[in-house]
Enzyme design. Structure first.
Site, short mmCIF file in Angstrom:
data_model
loop_
_atom_site.label_atom_id
_atom_site.label_comp_id
_atom_site.label_asym_id
_atom_site.label_seq_id
_atom_site.Cartn_x
_atom_site.Cartn_y
_atom_site.Cartn_z
CB CYS A 79 -1.01 -0.05 1.14
SG CYS A 79 -2.39 1.10 0.91
CG HIS A 168 -4.06 -3.54 2.93
ND1 HIS A 168 -3.35 -3.18 4.04
CD2 HIS A 168 -4.37 -2.39 2.27
CE1 HIS A 168 -3.23 -1.86 4.07
NE2 HIS A 168 -3.84 -1.36 3.01
CD GLU A 170 -1.72 -6.13 5.04
OE1 GLU A 170 -1.89 -4.92 5.28
OE2 GLU A 170 -1.40 -6.53 3.90
#
Length: 187
Positions: A79, A168, A170
């Site tokens: 990001c 993202h 994650e």
């Protein structure tokens, strides 16, 4: 050891957890709590530049780290880290046509680098209002992933081990997040 530079974002700890689950040793340092000399002393094998709520210009040591260690230590930008990576090489970071905070969208990729072996398209989670301007992306980078509206979602340096993803991996809502990060670890 992975050095994870925290740009004051809670997702940093999701990245930390994912990398630990994959068996990596990770040290987290805030973007304003270390110097290049400290990084040299830590001697990381890989560096990850985390997401964050600001612009690359406000991301502490992140730009300096990218410029200093590019070509020497493998790096992944997530990001804000992705944006900082592009900006460090001369790209412009601009307002996105549509703000994507906590939204999922399909991302198509070329199957290279961190995307190796992953299905395309992938559904990923996006939290950003800024993007890398494709017209300003230097030739040293290839675009590895893009959104349905052709916004850059992934970049990879053509010669050095540097990659960035705008989304993202994650996030729990992103498909194949562990696999993407595992691809980074395998290098």
């Amino acid at each position: 050891m992975i050095l994870l530079i925290d740009n004051y974002d809670s997702f940093t700890w999701n990245l930390y957890q994912y990398f630990c689950e994959l068996g990596a040793e990770v040290q987290v340092r805030r973007n304003d709590a270390l110097t290049l000399a400290h990084i040299d002393a830590l001697n990381p094998q890989k560096i990850v530049i985390s997401p964050g709520p600001c612009t690359p210009n406000d991301a502490g040591i992140s730009l300096a780290v990218i410029r200093h260690y590019a070509g020497r230590i493998p790096m992944l930008g997530v990001c804000l880290g992705h944006q900082a990576m592009a900006q460090a090489f001369g790209a412009s970071v601009v307002r996105a046509a549509k703000v994507m905070h906590g939204k999922t969208s399909p991302v198509t990729h070329n199957g290279q680098g961190v995307f190796r072996g992953l299905p395309s398209p992938l559904t990923v989670t996006r939290y950003h209002s800024l993007i890398v301007d494709p017209a300003t992306l230097p030739e040293c980078f290839e675009i590895t992933a893009w959104s349905e509206t052709q916004e850059i979602m992934g970049i990879r340096h053509r010669e050095w081990d540097l990659e960035g993803v705008q989304f993202h991996p994650e996030s729990i809502l992103s498909e194949q997040g562990h696999a993407l990060l595992k691809n980074f670890l395998r290098r």
